[in-house]
Enzyme design. Structure first.
Site, PDB file in Angstrom:
ATOM      1  N   TYR A 176       5.597  -7.684  -5.987  1.00  0.00           N
ATOM      2  CA  TYR A 176       5.184  -8.511  -4.849  1.00  0.00           C
ATOM      3  C   TYR A 176       5.823  -9.896  -4.913  1.00  0.00           C
ATOM      4  CZ  TYR A 176       1.708  -4.990  -3.606  1.00  0.00           C
ATOM      5  OH  TYR A 176       1.087  -3.831  -3.218  1.00  0.00           O
ATOM      6  N   GLU A 266      -2.616   2.575  -7.410  1.00  0.00           N
ATOM      7  CA  GLU A 266      -3.964   2.046  -7.196  1.00  0.00           C
ATOM      8  C   GLU A 266      -4.951   3.164  -6.891  1.00  0.00           C
ATOM      9  OE1 GLU A 266      -4.585  -0.694  -8.177  1.00  0.00           O
ATOM     10  OE2 GLU A 266      -2.878  -2.024  -7.893  1.00  0.00           O
TER      11      GLU A 266
END
Length: 389
Positions: A176, A266
């Site tokens: 990110y 995730e």
């Protein structure tokens, strides 16, 4: 020729005793040390220091009620050795995580710049703020794993998973940060996004919700497992969906591919939290779990429909609210409880991607990556001359 041993000279200077590298070395608070033996901690981040207010004089605390009755949390003298495996379902989760290892260097961002420059200003605003939230949130998840879960849980199989999850969360945060670094050319704007927890109230609110659970000394392990399943299963779900919406439009291939990899990871982390919850002897009540999940849903709905509305990229805010409720219901089912909202998935493009507990990413092999041989049994890789042809 025989070697001659020269006797050691006697120590005449007391200061020589201080040269030993073991002098003053404390084994307290090292890896695999139970929480009860931990000394004063040096907290890594400002946000953690804000949450953890430890007393000036450490006090000996009695073990939390029920810890001795919880096999996951009871002190385990065999925690230093992996074999023999006792919890095979937890071990398989670790092997799944190991099989799906990837690095940020594997994601090609070369085509994204042209797409980024062609986006509308409001679309760039939305994407950059979502990336800022993601970059900070993975660090918060790691804060919890390092400060609480890895120290509390005493079974080796779960510690293996948590250790690997920490590594993957670092890779997510790096990915990110790399995306922000690639898309945002203005140094001031970039710095603003990297410090989102302190500069963006909408991100700070979500971060504070998670940080409060890390610092809550009264909450049970079971309650905190549910809370961080909500962080990874609910707080991330709407943002994942918004990026997959861009994929449906054929935009930002590097961003959307990294989103596939991270959302798959995730999903597995969320599944693992649910598995740990199922292994607990003393679980929180269904009413308490519903309270935690509903609270997380409200925070996420406010984030993506008011603070950072998805209408900026052309998505319907009402449907996004419904999608977050749908994901929460799937999480409730995986925890072993009944649905809360009882709504359908409004986004057809998320049908095979939503964090639904039983992660289907491994069957589909999203992004065509899985470490060769990691999920195989030892006999599958053996060479024989008696195979049938």
């Amino acid at each position: 020729m025989l070697s001659v041993r020269i006797p050691l000279a006697p120590i005449t200077n007391p200061q020589q005793l201080q040269l030993s590298p073991l002098k003053g070395l404390s084994l307290v608070d090292k890896e695999n040390t139970p929480p009860a033996l931990s000394g004063a901690r040096v907290l890594a981040s400002k946000t953690a220091r804000r949450i953890f207010q430890e007393p000036a004089e450490p006090k000996t605390k009695a073990a939390a009620p029920g810890v001795e009755d919880e096999p996951l949390l009871r002190e385990n003298p065999r925690r230093f050795v992996i074999f023999p495996i006792e919890y095979h379902d937890i071990w398989q989760m670790y092997k799944k995580a190991e099989a799906s290892f990837w690095t940020a260097e594997e994601v090609d961002l070369s085509k994204d710049i042209q797409h980024w420059e062609s986006l509308k200003p409001e679309e760039r605003y939305f994407i950059s703020h979502v990336l800022a939230f993601f970059a900070a949130s993975d660090g918060i998840v790691n804060e919890n794993l390092v400060e609480r879960f890895s120290q509390e849980v005493q079974i080796t199989e779960a510690r293996c998973f948590y250790g690997f999850q920490i590594a993957m969360e670092n890779i997510h945060s790096e990915m990110y940060s790399l995306l922000i670094d690639t898309y945002i050319k203005d140094p001031k704007e970039r710095e603003f996004l990297f410090n989102a927890i302190e500069t963006m109230p909408c991100v700070e609110k979500k971060a504070d919700w998670a940080l409060r659970w890390i610092g809550d000394k009264e909450a049970t392990y079971g309650e905190r497992v549910v809370a961080f399943a909500a962080v990874e299963g609910i707080f991330f779900s709407g943002s994942f969906a918004s990026i997959f919406w861009l994929k449906k439009r054929g935009l930002m291939p590097g961003l959307t591919f990294s989103n596939e990899l991270i959302s798959r990871d995730e999903g597995l982390h969320c599944d693992f939290a649910c598995l740990m919850f199922k292994h607990l002897v003393h679980k929180p009540s269904e009413e308490r779990v519903r309270e935690i999940i509903i609270n997380a849903v409200r925070v996420e709905q406010e984030f993506l429909t008011e603070a950072l509305p998805v209408k900026l990229i052309g998505m319907n805010c009402t449907l996004m609210k419904q999608y977050i409720e749908f994901v929460a219901d799937r999480l409730m089912l995986e925890l072993g409880f009944s649905k809360v909202f009882r709504v359908e998935n409004p986004f057809d493009f998320m049908e095979n991607i939503s964090l639904e507990g039983k992660t289907n990413f491994f069957e589909k092999r999203v992004g065509e990556y899985q470490r060769m041989g990691v999920m195989s049994s030892p006999t599958e890789n053996s060479f024989t001359l008696d195979a049938d042809f």
